[in-house]
Write a protein that holds these residues in place. Sequence first.
Motif, short mmCIF file in Angstrom:
data_model
loop_
_atom_site.label_atom_id
_atom_site.label_comp_id
_atom_site.label_asym_id
_atom_site.label_seq_id
_atom_site.Cartn_x
_atom_site.Cartn_y
_atom_site.Cartn_z
N PRO A 76 86.63 7.07 1.56
CA PRO A 76 86.30 7.77 0.59
C PRO A 76 85.17 8.81 1.10
O PRO A 76 84.41 8.53 1.61
CB PRO A 76 85.96 6.86 -0.47
CG PRO A 76 85.63 5.34 0.35
CD PRO A 76 86.32 5.52 1.62
N LEU A 77 85.31 9.89 0.18
CA LEU A 77 84.09 10.79 0.16
C LEU A 77 83.83 11.54 1.56
O LEU A 77 82.74 12.00 1.82
CB LEU A 77 82.80 10.07 -0.27
CG LEU A 77 82.78 9.43 -1.52
CD1 LEU A 77 81.55 8.89 -1.92
CD2 LEU A 77 83.39 10.47 -2.90
N VAL A 78 84.78 11.55 2.49
CA VAL A 78 84.54 12.18 3.75
C VAL A 78 84.88 13.61 3.54
O VAL A 78 84.09 14.47 4.21
CB VAL A 78 85.81 11.55 4.67
CG1 VAL A 78 85.75 12.24 5.92
CG2 VAL A 78 85.37 10.18 4.91
N LEU A 79 85.92 13.97 2.76
CA LEU A 79 86.15 15.29 2.53
C LEU A 79 85.33 16.23 1.47
O LEU A 79 85.08 17.49 1.78
CB LEU A 79 87.56 15.60 2.33
CG LEU A 79 88.84 14.86 3.10
CD1 LEU A 79 90.12 14.84 2.48
CD2 LEU A 79 88.60 15.23 4.42
N GLU A 128 92.23 9.74 -3.29
CA GLU A 128 91.28 10.82 -2.63
C GLU A 128 91.44 12.20 -3.05
O GLU A 128 90.70 13.15 -3.43
CB GLU A 128 90.91 10.46 -1.32
CG GLU A 128 89.63 11.21 -0.73
CD GLU A 128 88.41 10.62 -1.10
OE1 GLU A 128 87.29 11.36 -0.78
OE2 GLU A 128 88.25 9.73 -1.77
N LEU A 129 92.81 12.35 -2.77
CA LEU A 129 93.46 14.17 -3.20
C LEU A 129 93.16 14.35 -4.77
O LEU A 129 92.79 15.47 -4.97
CB LEU A 129 94.63 14.19 -2.52
CG LEU A 129 94.78 14.03 -1.14
CD1 LEU A 129 96.16 14.34 -0.70
CD2 LEU A 129 93.91 15.06 -0.37
N ASN A 130 93.39 13.28 -5.35
CA ASN A 130 93.28 13.50 -6.91
C ASN A 130 91.87 13.66 -7.16
O ASN A 130 91.57 14.49 -8.16
CB ASN A 130 93.96 12.41 -7.78
CG ASN A 130 95.53 12.21 -7.52
OD1 ASN A 130 96.03 13.33 -7.24
ND2 ASN A 130 96.08 11.07 -7.81
N TYR A 131 91.02 12.95 -6.86
CA TYR A 131 89.65 13.34 -6.94
C TYR A 131 89.20 14.53 -6.43
O TYR A 131 88.32 15.21 -7.14
CB TYR A 131 88.82 12.22 -5.83
CG TYR A 131 87.25 12.31 -5.90
CD1 TYR A 131 86.48 11.87 -6.79
CD2 TYR A 131 86.74 12.84 -4.79
CE1 TYR A 131 85.19 12.07 -6.86
CE2 TYR A 131 85.41 13.10 -4.70
CZ TYR A 131 84.57 12.56 -5.60
OH TYR A 131 83.26 12.66 -5.59
#
Length: 347
Positions: free
Chosen positions: A256-259, A220-223
Motif C-alpha cells: 500500500p501507498l507506493v503509488l 489501492e486503485l480505488n484509493y
Amino acid sequence: MKIKFKASVVLLHILFWSLVTVLLWSLLEPQKTGGVPKFRYLRMLQGPFLFYINYLILVPMLLLKKRIFWYVLASILFLALFNFLNVQLAPAAPRLETMEQFNEATKGFRFPPPPNGFRYMLPVTFSLSIFLLGGVFALITDFYKRDSTATHMEAKKKEMELQFLRTQLNPHFLFNSLNSIYSLVRSKSNDAPEAIIMLSELMRYMLYEVNENKVMLEKELNYIKSYISLQRMRLINSENVKLQIHGNTNELKIYPLVLITFIENAFKYGTDYKGNTNINVVIEIINNELLLNVDNIIGHHKKDYVNSGVGLQNINNQLEFLYKNKYSLITKEENGFYKVELRLKLV
C-alpha cells in the motif's frame, strides 16, 4: 549459547542415540553368549555422556565465549581423567594372545591378533571422537541459531524502518488533503462536506488497510481514484486532470501507498502561473507488471527541498525495501513537464 530443549530437538537426539546404540550393539556384542556382562550396559552410556559434556557445558561456557585456552585445557583434562577411570574401573577384557583365541572371539574371521596396546587405544579414540562430535554439533547449533536470530532481527529492523517511513508519509498526505479542503471551505464550496467525508474514507483506508503486508491492487486503485476526486473538488478547472487505468487486476496484490506519493506531488507542483492544473496519470496492468506514468506541468510552486521532498524520499526508500530488484523508476523534466515512470513486478 543457551540450549533450548524443544520437543522436536529432544526427539531428534533420542532417535540419533537409539540408532547409534543399536549399531554399536550389533557390531560389538557377540552373537553367541551365555549373557551380557553388566559393564557393557554402563559403557553404552559413555557415548551420550561424552557428547553432552562438550555439547551442553564446555562449548557454551568456554569455546563460544572465546575462552579458547581454557576450553582446550578443560577438554584435555576431562578426556585424560575419563579414559584413566574407564581403564582402571572397567573389567579388563580377556587378552587375545594367540591366533586361536582371536579367531574364536571373532567367530571365524581370520585377522592377525591385535597389538597389546589395542585395548587402550580403541577406547581413547572412541571417547575423543564422540567428544569432538558433541563440539561440532554445538557449533552447528550455535551457527544456525545466530543466523536465524540475525535474519529475524534484520526483518524486524526493516519492518520498523518501513513503519517509520509510513508515519512520515501519512502526515504528508494529510497536510496536502487538508489544504485542499481548506480551499473548498474558504471558497464556501458546496463540495466541502463531501470532501470531508471522502477524506475520512481515505484516512480509514490508511489506518486499517495498510497495516496488512499487501493489499488487493483493486483497493489501492480505488484509493487513488478517491484521492484524485478529492483534489478535483478544490480546482477551479479540472479538465486537464486525467486518470486512465488499463488492464485487469487479476486478484493481484500490491504494497500500500507506493503509488500515491507521485500523484500527490503532481498535484502540489502541477499548477502553472495562470492557475491551470495539468496532470495526466496513466496506470497499466500487463500480466503481473504495473506501469505508472505521471506527467504534470512544471508550475509556479517552487519546490521546498527541505520539507516537501519528504514524500519522494520516503517512497524511494520504500521501493528499495519492498521491491528491490523488482522495480524501475525514471523521473525527468521534458518540454515543461515533470515525468515519472514507475514499473513494478507484483509477483
